[in-house]
Design a protein around this motif. Structure first.
Motif, PDB file in Angstrom:
ATOM      1  N   ARG A  77       0.852  -1.187   0.000  1.00 44.53           N
ATOM      2  CA  ARG A  77       0.000   0.000   0.000  1.00 44.53           C
ATOM      3  C   ARG A  77       0.887   1.236   0.000  1.00 44.53           C
ATOM      4  NH1 ARG A  77      -3.210   0.319   5.024  1.00 44.53           N
ATOM      5  NH2 ARG A  77      -1.468  -0.783   5.942  1.00 44.53           N
ATOM      6  N   GLU A  78       0.658   2.105  -0.981  1.00 42.39           N
ATOM      7  CA  GLU A  78       1.356   3.389  -0.954  1.00 42.39           C
ATOM      8  C   GLU A  78       0.620   4.408  -0.101  1.00 42.39           C
ATOM      9  OE1 GLU A  78       1.779   4.522  -5.043  1.00 42.39           O
ATOM     10  OE2 GLU A  78       3.847   3.837  -5.053  1.00 42.39           O
ATOM     11  N   ASP A  79      -0.738   4.343  -0.150  1.00 40.66           N
ATOM     12  CA  ASP A  79      -1.532   5.304   0.588  1.00 40.66           C
ATOM     13  C   ASP A  79      -2.943   4.763   0.730  1.00 40.66           C
ATOM     14  OD1 ASP A  79      -2.223   7.519   1.945  1.00 40.66           O
ATOM     15  OD2 ASP A  79      -2.151   8.915   0.259  1.00 40.66           O
ATOM     16  N   TYR A  80      -3.688   5.326   1.623  1.00 40.46           N
ATOM     17  CA  TYR A  80      -5.084   4.932   1.772  1.00 40.46           C
ATOM     18  C   TYR A  80      -5.882   6.125   2.251  1.00 40.46           C
ATOM     19  CZ  TYR A  80      -3.351   4.330   6.540  1.00 40.46           C
ATOM     20  OH  TYR A  80      -2.749   4.522   7.748  1.00 40.46           O
ATOM     21  N   ILE A  81      -7.137   6.128   1.921  1.00 44.41           N
ATOM     22  CA  ILE A  81      -8.051   7.207   2.299  1.00 44.41           C
ATOM     23  C   ILE A  81      -9.267   6.574   2.960  1.00 44.41           C
ATOM     24  CG2 ILE A  81      -9.506   9.099   1.450  1.00 44.41           C
ATOM     25  CD1 ILE A  81      -7.605   9.344  -0.922  1.00 44.41           C
ATOM     26  N   TYR A  82      -9.676   7.099   4.113  1.00 46.15           N
ATOM     27  CA  TYR A  82     -10.871   6.617   4.790  1.00 46.15           C
ATOM     28  C   TYR A  82     -11.903   7.741   4.827  1.00 46.15           C
ATOM     29  CZ  TYR A  82      -8.091   2.709   6.434  1.00 46.15           C
ATOM     30  OH  TYR A  82      -7.298   1.592   6.501  1.00 46.15           O
ATOM     31  N   ASN A  83     -13.121   7.392   4.617  1.00 49.16           N
ATOM     32  CA  ASN A  83     -14.205   8.363   4.754  1.00 49.16           C
ATOM     33  C   ASN A  83     -15.462   7.625   5.188  1.00 49.16           C
ATOM     34  OD1 ASN A  83     -15.005   7.096   2.383  1.00 49.16           O
ATOM     35  ND2 ASN A  83     -14.234   8.761   1.092  1.00 49.16           N
ATOM     36  N   ASP A  84     -16.593   8.334   5.160  1.00 45.75           N
ATOM     37  CA  ASP A  84     -17.867   7.762   5.609  1.00 45.75           C
ATOM     38  C   ASP A  84     -17.718   7.153   6.998  1.00 45.75           C
ATOM     39  OD1 ASP A  84     -20.494   7.113   5.559  1.00 45.75           O
ATOM     40  OD2 ASP A  84     -20.272   5.302   4.347  1.00 45.75           O
ATOM     41  N   LEU A  85     -17.045   7.951   7.888  1.00 45.23           N
ATOM     42  CA  LEU A  85     -16.840   7.530   9.285  1.00 45.23           C
ATOM     43  C   LEU A  85     -16.103   6.189   9.375  1.00 45.23           C
ATOM     44  CD1 LEU A  85     -20.334   8.496  10.753  1.00 45.23           C
ATOM     45  CD2 LEU A  85     -18.230   9.829  10.761  1.00 45.23           C
ATOM     46  N   GLY A  86     -15.148   5.999   8.490  1.00 44.00           N
ATOM     47  CA  GLY A  86     -14.341   4.792   8.525  1.00 44.00           C
ATOM     48  C   GLY A  86     -14.987   3.570   7.926  1.00 44.00           C
ATOM     49  N   LYS A  87     -16.164   3.719   7.286  1.00 40.75           N
ATOM     50  CA  LYS A  87     -16.858   2.573   6.705  1.00 40.75           C
ATOM     51  C   LYS A  87     -16.619   2.456   5.204  1.00 40.75           C
ATOM     52  CE  LYS A  87     -21.094   1.972   8.297  1.00 40.75           C
ATOM     53  NZ  LYS A  87     -22.476   2.313   8.741  1.00 40.75           N
ATOM     54  N   LYS A  88     -15.694   3.234   4.692  1.00 39.17           N
ATOM     55  CA  LYS A  88     -15.335   3.157   3.277  1.00 39.17           C
ATOM     56  C   LYS A  88     -13.873   3.538   3.164  1.00 39.17           C
ATOM     57  CE  LYS A  88     -16.394   5.426  -1.143  1.00 39.17           C
ATOM     58  NZ  LYS A  88     -17.243   6.457  -1.801  1.00 39.17           N
ATOM     59  N   GLY A  89     -13.119   2.760   2.411  1.00 41.29           N
ATOM     60  CA  GLY A  89     -11.699   3.042   2.277  1.00 41.29           C
ATOM     61  C   GLY A  89     -11.197   2.806   0.872  1.00 41.29           C
ATOM     62  N   GLU A  90     -10.317   3.672   0.407  1.00 44.52           N
ATOM     63  CA  GLU A  90      -9.668   3.482  -0.895  1.00 44.52           C
ATOM     64  C   GLU A  90      -8.214   3.117  -0.650  1.00 44.52           C
ATOM     65  OE1 GLU A  90      -9.166   5.578  -5.275  1.00 44.52           O
ATOM     66  OE2 GLU A  90      -9.916   6.759  -3.593  1.00 44.52           O
ATOM     67  N   ILE A  91      -7.812   1.972  -1.138  1.00 39.97           N
ATOM     68  CA  ILE A  91      -6.466   1.461  -0.914  1.00 39.97           C
ATOM     69  C   ILE A  91      -5.736   1.499  -2.242  1.00 39.97           C
ATOM     70  CG2 ILE A  91      -5.085  -0.543  -0.254  1.00 39.97           C
ATOM     71  CD1 ILE A  91      -8.583  -0.200   1.091  1.00 39.97           C
ATOM     72  N   PHE A  92      -4.542   2.084  -2.251  1.00 37.05           N
ATOM     73  CA  PHE A  92      -3.770   2.257  -3.478  1.00 37.05           C
ATOM     74  C   PHE A  92      -2.702   1.169  -3.584  1.00 37.05           C
ATOM     75  CE2 PHE A  92      -5.634   6.307  -2.528  1.00 37.05           C
ATOM     76  CZ  PHE A  92      -6.002   6.804  -3.764  1.00 37.05           C
ATOM     77  N   PHE A  93      -2.495   0.727  -4.845  1.00 37.57           N
ATOM     78  CA  PHE A  93      -1.535  -0.340  -5.111  1.00 37.57           C
ATOM     79  C   PHE A  93      -0.246   0.222  -5.706  1.00 37.57           C
ATOM     80  CE2 PHE A  93      -5.680  -2.509  -6.300  1.00 37.57           C
ATOM     81  CZ  PHE A  93      -5.876  -2.999  -5.028  1.00 37.57           C
ATOM     82  N   ILE A  94       0.771  -0.641  -5.695  1.00 45.34           N
ATOM     83  CA  ILE A  94       1.965  -0.403  -6.509  1.00 45.34           C
ATOM     84  C   ILE A  94       1.791  -1.236  -7.769  1.00 45.34           C
ATOM     85  CG2 ILE A  94       4.457  -0.740  -6.691  1.00 45.34           C
ATOM     86  CD1 ILE A  94       4.664  -0.261  -3.712  1.00 45.34           C
ATOM     87  N   ASN A  95       1.638  -0.572  -8.919  1.00 45.79           N
ATOM     88  CA  ASN A  95       1.249  -1.271 -10.139  1.00 45.79           C
ATOM     89  C   ASN A  95       2.290  -2.270 -10.629  1.00 45.79           C
ATOM     90  OD1 ASN A  95      -1.266  -0.036 -10.543  1.00 45.79           O
ATOM     91  ND2 ASN A  95      -0.270   1.815 -11.301  1.00 45.79           N
TER      92      ASN A  95
END
Length: 760
Positions: A378-396
């Motif tokens: 994981r290079e980075d991640y973003i959490y929103n919707d009070l922690g009930k949704k997350g975007e996880i980024f890959f190293i391609n």
């Protein structure tokens, strides 16, 4: 100083002794008649144990209990498992050779079964409530059942002893996780007169079952029996998350279908309200059930008001993933490329961002024919919707588009520290792909053509016979999903198909047939319930009354009608019919002792009938012949008339043949009874044969009742405009005394041929 050293040595020795004691496994006693407490530490069940009636086994947080192979804990008394959120009890087997059984609850005892925060893994039968058991109450909550791979039932809830168990048993199965098992939950009677079941906010996902077809006790994650005969205690089955459980072919691990619930019994329909079965409509949810749709001896399962998202009270889990703006699950095809840099995950409750988790990529290596695994950083991640949704980024750089594979998200935990089940993207697809790739490698193109030729023959059989069996449809659906796998936007697979086409000219024709099969299957699955039919009927009408003491073919007359039917479900329908019916009767065709009267009549009825219809056999296409019975109300208008010797018509009611003109109403009501035999010709047309009986509330269909004769002179005097004709028509035998007929009301009967068409 020496005192301090001695004190330190004593403290260190005590700590070493405590650690040693904790690491040493303790045997569980074979016979427990009092109260046995297992606290923090490791315990072995080396041989079968028994908790006697009146006894109690208590296991507290931090304890680990390991069963030796083939051993069982027979509980005739009480159980209390007191795990904690971050310190659960662990129940498992020792060694890898074979598993232990688990806990068997049997007999009737005035105690409770309470199991909280306990993890059951690698057991043959973790919990079984035997036949004729009984307790004060049962509570199983916040537990995990995982990796129990017996191929049978992990949790069995049989009926309590209805004779010895005096009071209702409250059985609560709440907030548990049942995942990654090759076993299921079996409930003998989901509703009964002695067991009050609460089955709420559980997560049942990622389980797998092996077989050849949908159906059977062990081929769905939950299987139960339902009897609708007014059981006293209705189950509360709501708030559960049940999805991504699959039936696999035990020969090659290919997926046959998603299967989420199974039921049998004598009830007509069983509702599963307010549960989450994945992001899909009700019709697609119903296809994941083992019920009436594939077994006409089972109740119909209705996912009543399915939830759009999982319950926040159920154990934490991932319920949706979006990759490249496309929702994906285990059956999706995941093709890594340089345009995909992240995955968006949706959880039913916030995750603990401080606890690391793992995302791995698994791909099939055709050179060594195994699934290989790499960790996706994981290079980075973003959490929103009070922690009930997350975007996880890959190293391609980890992805190779030429290596189809799948993602696994593992190790996520909620804020209470409870672990999420693993969530996979594309796993089932890759296993199918692996099998297909192996077949093309070992048996080149000829084997693939043979597989598709089987489908082609099946389609031709269906087109020729017009009588469809659900099992054939299921098989075709599976073959379309697992063998064709052609998406118009899937350029890679289209290229593969083109390559196959070059090797065999007949493959193209077969593929075209397969592309058309979707429309065939859609027609096969068109529902019967909640549909309208419009139709016509025509046949013969027969009168039964004072002028016809026995049914006779001599009184036959035509009847025609238009009708509409609304099919509420596969059993019940409502229908309305407008009919024209002609009735006649003549004493010349009557019994010999009544022929002297010389009476006759004709009547034209205009009828509206409103009926409820019950199908004796549930209506569906595979049931070619469907008998039914109907009743309701009939409203009709009638006006009997007669003829003079010159065949001129006269309104009998206005002549006053009963001594008074217009002495009865022309608007009447009747009670109908109908018997139909419906023939399901195909998905659109129904041919029917029916017999209809009408019990009227009038004795004047034929203008003859229990009235005294009116002399010819009186009839002629009352109708001066008709001359002597009124007396001849109304009193043929010229009688001055006695009665014209009997006191019983008239009947009439219809025998029709009916044709109707579904309106969808």
């Amino acid at each position: 100083m020496d005192f301090v050293r001695i004190l330190i040595i004593i403290m260190l020795s005590a700590l070493v002794f405590e650690i040693s004691a904790q690491g040493e496994a303790k045997p569980v006693p074979n016979y427990i008649s009092g109260v046995e407490i297992l606290e923090n530490g490791v315990y072995h069940i080396e041989s079968n144990i028994r908790v006697a009636k009146g006894g109690k086994l208590i296991i507290r947080n931090g304890a680990t209990v390991l069963f030796y192979p083939g051993t069982i804990a027979m509980i005739e008394g009480g159980l209390l498992f007191e795990g904690q959120e971050n310190n659960p009890i662990s129940i498992s087997s020792i060694g890898n050779s074979s598993s232990g059984f688990g806990f068997l609850i049997k007999g009737v005892d005035a105690s409770d079964i309470i199991i909280r925060h306990t993890e059951f893994t690698d057991l043959i039968l973790p919990l079984r409530f035997s036949w004729n058991w009984g307790r004060q109450s049962v509570l199983i909550e916040d537990c995990v059942f995982s990796e129990n791979n017996s191929g049978e039932s992990s949790i069995v809830i049989n009926n309590p002893d209805v004779l010895l168990q005096k009071d209702v048993i409250h059985f609560d199965f709440v907030r548990n996780r049942f995942s990654d098992n090759e076993s299921n939950i079996y409930i003998e009677d989901i509703e009964s007169d002695i067991l009050w079941l609460k089955f709420t906010d559980n997560v049942i996902t990622g389980n797998r079952y092996y077989g050849y077809y949908k159906g059977g006790v062990f081929n769905s994650p939950i299987y139960t029996i339902y009897n609708s005969d007014n059981m006293r205690y209705r189950v509360n089955f709501s708030g559960n998350t049940i999805f991504n459980n699959f039936l696999l072919d035990d020969q090659n691990d290919t997926i046959i279908t998603e299967i989420n619930f199974g039921i049998t019994g004598v009830g007509d329909k069983f509702n599963l309200p307010m549960n989450y079965f994945g992001e899909r409509g009700s019709r697609r949810i119903i296809k994941t059930f083992d019920h009436f749709n594939n077994n006409n001896d089972s109740p119909f399962l209705d996912p009543l008001m399915p939830s759009a998202i999982p319950s926040r009270y159920s154990p934490g889990h991932i319920y949706k993933a979006i990759v490249g703006e496309k929702t994906m699950n285990s059956q999706s095809r995941f093709l890594p490329n340089y345009g995909i840099d992240s995955v968006v995950l949706f959880y039913n409750k916030p995750i603990n961002k401080e606890i690391p988790f793992e995302i791995s990529y698994h791909y099939y290596n055709p050179e060594i024919q195994v699934i290989e695994k790499i960790i996706v950083a994981r290079e980075d991640y973003i959490y929103n919707d009070l922690g009930k949704k997350g975007e996880i980024f890959f190293i391609n750089d980890y992805f190779d588009p030429r290596k189809p594979g799948y993602l696994v998200v593992s190790g996520m935990r909620d804020m209470d520290g409870l672990i999420f089940p693993d969530y996979t993207i594309g796993k089932n697809y890759v296993y199918r792909f692996k099998v297909l790739l192996k077949e093309t490698t070992l048996y080149p193109e000829l084997e693939m053509v043979a597989i598709r030729k089987t489908l082609y023959d099946s389609l031709m059989y269906i087109a020729a016979n017009q009588v469809f069996r659900d099992s054939i449809v299921d098989a075709l659906t599976f073959e379309l999903d697992s063998l064709l796998m052609v998406d118009e936007d899937d350029e890679l697979l289209l290229d593969e198909v083109a390559a196959y086409e070059k090797t065999n000219d007949s493959l193209l024709q077969i593929l075209e047939v397969m592309k058309e099969a979707d429309s065939i299957i859609k027609k096969l699955y068109l529902p019967i319930e909640k549909t309208w039919e419009a139709g016509v009927k025509a046949g013969l009408a027969f009168y039964y009354g004072d002028l016809q003491a026995a049914l006779s073919f001599n009184t036959k007359n035509p009847s025609v009608g238009l009708f509409a039917r609304y099919n509420i479900d596969r059993r019940w329908s409502g229908k309305a019919t407008l009919s024209y019916i002609k009735l006649t009767g003549n004493d010349s065709d009557n019994v010999p002792e009544m022929r002297y009267r010389g009476l006759s009549f004709m009547n034209q009825l205009y009828e509206l009938s409103v009926l409820g219809e019950f199908n004796i056999i549930k209506a569906k296409l595979s049931n070619f012949i469907i008998p039914s019975v109907s009743t309701g109300l009939v409203f009709f208008y009638h006006s009997p008339y007669g003829k003079d010797p010159s065949s001129k018509k006269y309104d009998l009611r206005s002549l006053g043949t009963a001594g008074k003109k217009d002495n009865y109403s022309t608007y009447q009501v009747a009670i109908p009874v109908e018997v139909d035999i419906k023939l399901m010709l195909n998905n659109d047309w129904v041919l029917g044969l029916n017999m209809e009986a009408r019990k009227t509330f009038t004795d004047y269909i034929d203008d003859v009742s229990h009235d005294k004769w009116v002399s010819r002179d009186k009839l002629n005097a009352a109708n001066p405009s008709f001359g002597n004709t009124a007396g001849v028509v109304g009193n043929p035998p010229d009688k001055d005394s006695g009665y014209r007929g009997g006191a019983s009301n008239d009947w009439y009967f219809l025998f029709n041929l009916k044709v109707s068409k579904f309106i969808r």
